[in-house]
Structures are given as structure tokens and as C-alpha cells.
Design an enzyme around this catalytic site. Sequence first.
Site, mmCIF file in Angstrom:
data_model
loop_
_atom_site.group_PDB
_atom_site.id
_atom_site.type_symbol
_atom_site.label_atom_id
_atom_site.label_comp_id
_atom_site.label_asym_id
_atom_site.label_seq_id
_atom_site.Cartn_x
_atom_site.Cartn_y
_atom_site.Cartn_z
ATOM 1 N N LYS A 80 0.819 -1.208 0.000
ATOM 2 C CA LYS A 80 0.000 0.000 0.000
ATOM 3 C C LYS A 80 0.866 1.277 0.000
ATOM 4 C CE LYS A 80 -3.981 -2.250 2.193
ATOM 5 N NZ LYS A 80 -5.012 -2.150 3.274
ATOM 6 N N TYR A 134 -12.309 -1.728 -3.968
ATOM 7 C CA TYR A 134 -12.875 -1.906 -2.624
ATOM 8 C C TYR A 134 -14.394 -1.772 -2.607
ATOM 9 C CZ TYR A 134 -8.290 -2.081 -0.316
ATOM 10 O OH TYR A 134 -7.044 -2.451 0.113
ATOM 11 N N PHE A 188 -15.555 3.653 6.679
ATOM 12 C CA PHE A 188 -14.180 3.993 6.325
ATOM 13 C C PHE A 188 -13.917 4.011 4.816
ATOM 14 C CE2 PHE A 188 -14.311 -0.624 7.200
ATOM 15 C CZ PHE A 188 -13.758 -1.139 6.030
ATOM 16 N N ARG A 234 2.303 -6.961 8.925
ATOM 17 C CA ARG A 234 1.644 -5.773 9.486
ATOM 18 C C ARG A 234 2.234 -5.408 10.847
ATOM 19 N NH1 ARG A 234 -4.389 -7.315 7.222
ATOM 20 N NH2 ARG A 234 -4.416 -5.896 5.431
ATOM 21 N N ASN A 287 -1.977 0.120 6.726
ATOM 22 C CA ASN A 287 -1.505 -1.160 7.256
ATOM 23 C C ASN A 287 -0.657 -1.961 6.274
ATOM 24 O OD1 ASN A 287 -3.543 -1.915 5.576
ATOM 25 N ND2 ASN A 287 -4.723 -3.067 7.089
ATOM 26 N N HIS A 303 -2.230 -5.438 1.384
ATOM 27 C CA HIS A 303 -3.525 -6.088 1.166
ATOM 28 C C HIS A 303 -3.298 -7.574 0.933
ATOM 29 C CE1 HIS A 303 -7.494 -7.008 -0.504
ATOM 30 N NE2 HIS A 303 -6.858 -7.670 -1.449
ATOM 31 N N GLU A 356 -9.687 -10.168 -7.995
ATOM 32 C CA GLU A 356 -8.680 -9.121 -7.784
ATOM 33 C C GLU A 356 -7.502 -9.289 -8.746
ATOM 34 O OE1 GLU A 356 -9.763 -8.661 -3.013
ATOM 35 O OE2 GLU A 356 -7.778 -9.396 -3.600
#
Length: 139
Positions: free
Chosen positions: A11, A51, A59, A104, A114, A117, A128
Site C-alpha cells: 500500500k 474496494y 471507512f 503488518r 496497514n 492487502h 482481484e
Amino acid sequence: MAGNITLTMIKPDAVEKNLTGAILAKINEAGFRIKAMKYLQLTESQAGQFYAVHRERPFYNSLVEFMSSGPIVAALLEKEYAVADFRELIGATNPANAAPGTIRALFAESLQRNAVHGSDSDENAILESDFFFSQLERF
Ligand code: UDP
Ligand code: MG
């Protein structure tokens, strides 16, 4: 072939902190093979699409903004029991709850930022993977 692939993203928080190499090393050391990989920045629309399952969550907007805020590394990984083994390697969503030694626990800064993914099911791993990679980009 079901059950042998998972999709990860390193990320924007982790890429920005130059953790890409360290995270890829952990992934390889844990026995995952990289079938496909790319370095890119998602648009807000693309992050929202990825997402979409979280569309109704409080969120969601903040997550989409974060995930489109900088470049990411997306990779398609192969290993027996890829989804379950990768979730174990990365640890809990909230790094405060992630087991010691997990990616993480080592590298995430917060519940949202975090570091990585990981797909949550074989079905989503396929969806995905198709989001990021054509068949010609897989080895
Ligand atoms: N997230 C967040 N706030 C929350 C829960 C999740 O910002 O309360 C973010 C976090 O980056 C997480 C992502 O949304 O990785 C997707 O959430 P999910 O529950 O699918 O967690 P994951 O599968 O990534 O562990
Ligand atoms: Mg998830």
C-alpha cells in the site's frame, strides 16, 4: 488450480517508506512465488472499484482516498493454500492486533495505513487478479 493464488498490494504508506524490498523479501522467504507484478498509482475511481465490497462501510471514502494517494505494488502470488497462508503472513487488519513477526506487525502504522492487502477468499483472489493482470502478464 483453485486455492493456489492470492493477490497482494503493497500500500502507499509502505511504498512511501521504502519498505517494498523488505516486504517482497518476506513474501519470497515465506514460499510465495511472484506470478505477476506491477508498480502503479490507482485513480480514486479504480481504488473505489477495487474496494467496492466495502462501499457501505464508514471507512470507505477515507480508504479510497488513501489507496489512490500514491503508488502501490500489486502482485499475484502463487503457493499451496495461498489465501490462508498469506493472511497468516500479513497478520490482523489492525497492526495493534497483528501477531509478532507478521508483515503488518513489522511494517504497518495504523488500521488504515496497514502496509499490505491480501485477498480474503479464492473467489476474490481471482477477481482481484483479473482487476490488475491480463493473462499475458502472468508467468
Ligand atoms: N480499514 C480501515 N478502517 C477500518 C477497517 C479497515 O481503514 O475500520 C482499511 C484497512 O486499510 C483495511 C482495508 O480497509 O486493510 C480493507 O478492510 P478489510 O476489513 O477487508 O481488512 P483486510 O482484509 O485488509 O485485513
Ligand atoms: Mg479484506
